[in-house]
Design a protein around this motif. Structure first.
Motif, PDB file in Angstrom:
ATOM      1  N   ARG A 187       7.912  58.769 -35.698  1.00 33.17           N
ATOM      2  CA  ARG A 187       7.150  59.621 -34.775  1.00 33.17           C
ATOM      3  C   ARG A 187       8.085  60.492 -33.929  1.00 33.17           C
ATOM      4  O   ARG A 187       7.671  61.543 -33.401  1.00 33.17           O
ATOM      5  CB  ARG A 187       6.284  58.771 -33.850  1.00 33.17           C
ATOM      6  N   ARG A 188       9.344  60.089 -33.778  1.00 33.80           N
ATOM      7  CA  ARG A 188      10.299  60.866 -32.986  1.00 33.80           C
ATOM      8  C   ARG A 188      10.487  62.256 -33.573  1.00 33.80           C
ATOM      9  O   ARG A 188      10.614  63.248 -32.841  1.00 33.80           O
ATOM     10  CB  ARG A 188      11.645  60.133 -32.897  1.00 33.80           C
ATOM     11  N   PHE A 207       6.579  64.157 -33.827  1.00 29.16           N
ATOM     12  CA  PHE A 207       6.027  64.688 -32.578  1.00 29.16           C
ATOM     13  C   PHE A 207       7.114  65.243 -31.659  1.00 29.16           C
ATOM     14  O   PHE A 207       6.926  65.334 -30.450  1.00 29.16           O
ATOM     15  CB  PHE A 207       5.219  63.609 -31.862  1.00 29.16           C
ATOM     16  N   HIS A 208       8.226  65.625 -32.254  1.00 30.35           N
ATOM     17  CA  HIS A 208       9.342  66.167 -31.460  1.00 30.35           C
ATOM     18  C   HIS A 208       8.952  67.504 -30.851  1.00 30.35           C
ATOM     19  O   HIS A 208       8.364  68.369 -31.508  1.00 30.35           O
ATOM     20  CB  HIS A 208      10.569  66.351 -32.359  1.00 30.35           C
ATOM     21  N   LYS A 209       9.277  67.682 -29.583  1.00 30.36           N
ATOM     22  CA  LYS A 209       9.000  68.936 -28.898  1.00 30.36           C
ATOM     23  C   LYS A 209      10.323  69.660 -28.639  1.00 30.36           C
ATOM     24  O   LYS A 209      11.214  69.138 -27.975  1.00 30.36           O
ATOM     25  CB  LYS A 209       8.269  68.679 -27.581  1.00 30.36           C
ATOM     26  N   LYS A 210      10.405  70.838 -29.202  1.00 22.62           N
ATOM     27  CA  LYS A 210      11.623  71.624 -29.075  1.00 22.62           C
ATOM     28  C   LYS A 210      11.766  72.171 -27.661  1.00 22.62           C
ATOM     29  O   LYS A 210      10.814  72.711 -27.101  1.00 22.62           O
ATOM     30  CB  LYS A 210      11.590  72.779 -30.084  1.00 22.62           C
ATOM     31  N   VAL A 211      12.951  72.005 -27.101  1.00 19.65           N
ATOM     32  CA  VAL A 211      13.229  72.493 -25.755  1.00 19.65           C
ATOM     33  C   VAL A 211      14.171  73.686 -25.857  1.00 19.65           C
ATOM     34  O   VAL A 211      15.257  73.596 -26.437  1.00 19.65           O
ATOM     35  CB  VAL A 211      13.886  71.397 -24.878  1.00 19.65           C
ATOM     36  N   ARG A 212      13.737  74.810 -25.329  1.00 16.53           N
ATOM     37  CA  ARG A 212      14.566  76.009 -25.345  1.00 16.53           C
ATOM     38  C   ARG A 212      15.709  75.878 -24.345  1.00 16.53           C
ATOM     39  O   ARG A 212      15.500  75.513 -23.197  1.00 16.53           O
ATOM     40  CB  ARG A 212      13.728  77.236 -25.003  1.00 16.53           C
ATOM     41  N   ASP A 239      13.895  73.041 -36.849  1.00 19.76           N
ATOM     42  CA  ASP A 239      13.315  74.381 -36.797  1.00 19.76           C
ATOM     43  C   ASP A 239      12.551  74.650 -38.080  1.00 19.76           C
ATOM     44  O   ASP A 239      13.115  74.576 -39.178  1.00 19.76           O
ATOM     45  CB  ASP A 239      14.421  75.427 -36.609  1.00 19.76           C
ATOM     46  N   LYS A 269       2.962  65.797 -40.078  1.00 22.04           N
ATOM     47  CA  LYS A 269       3.546  66.342 -38.857  1.00 22.04           C
ATOM     48  C   LYS A 269       5.046  66.603 -39.036  1.00 22.04           C
ATOM     49  O   LYS A 269       5.568  67.610 -38.532  1.00 22.04           O
ATOM     50  CB  LYS A 269       3.320  65.387 -37.689  1.00 22.04           C
ATOM     51  N   GLN A 289       7.005  70.188 -38.809  1.00 25.87           N
ATOM     52  CA  GLN A 289       8.173  70.405 -37.940  1.00 25.87           C
ATOM     53  C   GLN A 289       9.309  71.084 -38.700  1.00 25.87           C
ATOM     54  O   GLN A 289      10.053  71.898 -38.141  1.00 25.87           O
ATOM     55  CB  GLN A 289       8.684  69.061 -37.396  1.00 25.87           C
TER      56      GLN A 289
END
Length: 384
Positions: free
Chosen positions: A32-33, A36-41, A251, A343, A347
Motif C-alpha cells: 500500500r506504500r 497510495f503514495h502521494k507525491k510531494v513537490r 512518476d 493503484k 502510480q
C-alpha cells in the motif's frame, strides 16, 4: 455450525489461513506504500548531473535515445557515453555526434579489457570519467518519454540522499509474453519501491537509477561482486543503501521505457541472471521476499484443496456455510490484490495489463519464480 476435523484437514486449513493472513498483511502493510503514495513537490536545486549510458553494438538504439537525452529540460548536465568495443556503427556515430555537441563526454573502449561478463567494467569507466558528483544511469536501449526525466529524478534528492531508485518499464507490445514481462516488472517494482518507502531499500534497476559518484567511490564500486555478470544495479544498491540515504522517484508521466525481450528463450535467460543475484541480498531482505513467495506457494494449493476436497474435513457437500466462508476469504483476497495492483500500476503509468486476471499472473509467477530460482541456483547461467 460444528466441523469434525481430522489431522490432515486441520493442517491444510491452518496453512491456508496463515498464508491468507500473510498475503493480506503484505498487500495492506507493505504494498500500500506504493499504491497510495502521494507525491510531494520539492524545490529543485538543479545540481549538475552526469547521465551515464553504456553502449555495446547499440547504434540503432542510440538513434532513439540520444536526441531525447540531449534535449532534456535541465540547466547543466553532461551525457557520458561509454562505447564498449562496439563492432557496428556505434563508434563512428558517437564520434561524429560528440564533435558538434559539448554535452557529450565520450569514453571509447577499444580493447576488450573486461575480463568479466556484463557492464560493470564499462560502467565503472563511465563513472570515473563523469565530471559531476550526481550520476543518473540508464541503458542504451531505453528512451525517456519526456524532456523532464532528469528534473524528476533529481527532485527526489534531499539533504542526506545519496541514492534515488526509479521505475524502468518496458514498451507495450502485442502478445501474452509482453503482458507477462510488464506484469513481472510491475510486481518487482512493487517490492523494491515499497520496501524503499518502508526504509528498507534493497535494489534498483539500471534503466532508471541515480546515485552519487562519491558514494560509488567510497564503497569501492563493484569490487565486492565484480565476478558476477549482473548486479550493477541490485547488488550495488543492496550493498550501499540504508534507511537514511535512499529515496524513490515515482512518476506515471516521466517514464524511461525500454524494449522488452521478444522470445521466451531470451526472457528466461534474462530472468535466470536476475534470480542468480538474489542469494547475494542481505539476509533480512531475503527473509522478507522469501516469506512473501512462501505465502503465495501455500495459498493457492491449500485453497484448491479446501474447495475441492471437503471430504477431508468430513464436511457435507451440501454445507453451504463452509463454501460461503471460503469463497468470501478468496474474494477478499482477490479484491485486495486487484486494488493494490491497479493503484500501483496507475502510480507507475502502466496500462492495458488486464489486471482483472491478476490471480492468473500470480499463479504463473508463483510457479515460474520457484522453478527458475531453483534452476538458477543449481545451474549457474553461462558466463559465471
Amino acid at each position: 455450525m460444528s466441523f469434525n476435523f481430522n489431522q490432515l484437514s486441520f493442517y491444510i486449513l491452518i496453512i491456508f489461513l496463515l498464508a491468507w493472513i500473510v498475503q493480506m498483511l503484505y498487500h495492506w502493510v507493505l504494498f500500500r506504500r506504493l499504491a497510495f503514495h502521494k507525491k510531494v513537490r520539492k524545490e529543485n536545486s538543479y545540481e549538475p548531473v552526469s547521465v551515464i549510458v553504456c553502449a555495446k553494438d547499440a547504434y540503432e538504439y542510440l538513434l532513439d535515445l540520444l536526441p531525447i537525452a540531449l534535449n532534456q529540460d535541465y540547466p547543466e548536465y553532461e551525457l557520458v557515453i561509454v562505447n564498449d568495443c562496439s563492432q557496428d556503427e556505434t563508434e563512428e556515430y558517437l564520434k561524429d555526434l560528440a564533435r558538434n555537441n559539448p554535452k557529450i563526454n565520450l569514453v571509447n573502449l577499444t580493447q576488450n579489457l573486461n575480463f568479466f561478463h556484463g557492464k560493470k567494467f564499462p560502467l565503472s569507466m563511465g563513472i570515473k570519467s563523469a565530471k559531476y558528483d550526481l550520476l543518473l544511469l540508464t541503458d542504451a536501449d531505453c528512451v525517456p518519454n519526456t524532456n523532464q526525466w532528469i528534473k524528476e529524478m533529481v527532485a527526489a534528492y534531499e539533504k542526506d540522499t545519496e541514492i534515488v531508485v526509479g521505475y524502468g518499464p518496458y514498451f507495450e507490445r502485442k502478445g501474452l509474453l509482453n503482458k507477462l514481462i510488464r506484469f513481472d516488472t510491475l510486481y518487482i517494482a512493487m517490492q523494491y519501491l515499497s520496501l524503499a518507502l518502508a526504509k528498507k531499500p534493497y535494489m534498483g534497476v539500471g534503466r532508471n537509477l541515480s546515485y552519487r559518484k562519491s558514494t560509488f567511490l567510497k564503497n569501492k564500486g563493484f569490487t565486492s561482486h565484480y565476478n558476477i555478470p549482473s548486479g550493477d544495479d541490485d547488488l550495488f544498491i543492496s550493498q550501499v543503501a540504508n534507511k537514511k540515504n535512499t529515496a524513490v522517484c515515482i512518476d506515471a508521466v516521466n517514464r524511461v521505457e525500454s524494449e522488452p525481450k521478444r522470445t521466451w528463450a531470451t526472457w528466461i535467460r534474462q530472468k535466470r541472471r536476475h534470480y542468480s543475484t538474489g542469494i547475494k541480498y542481505k539476509p533480512q531482505t531475503n527473509r522478507i521476499l522469501g516469506i512473501l513467495l512462501g505465502s503465495r506457494l501455500a495459498y493457492y494449493p491449500t485453497l484448491i484443496a479446501l474447495f475441492f476436497m471437503p471430504q477431508a474435513l468430513e464436511i457435507s457437500l451440501g454445507n453451504i456455510y463452509y463454501y460461503v466462508i471460503l469463497g468470501l476469504l478468496a474474494l477478499l483476497h482477490y479484491i485486495t490484490m486487484f486494488i493494490i495492483y491497479h493503484k500501483s500500476a496507475k502510480q507507475l503509468g502502466e496500462k492495458h495489463l488486464g489486471l482483472a486476471f491478476v490471480p492468473f499472473y500470480d499463479c504463473f509467477f508463483m510457479i515460474f519464480t520457484t522453478i527458475l530460482g531453483m534452476w538458477s541456483t543449481l545451474f549457474k547461467p553461462k558466463g559465471w
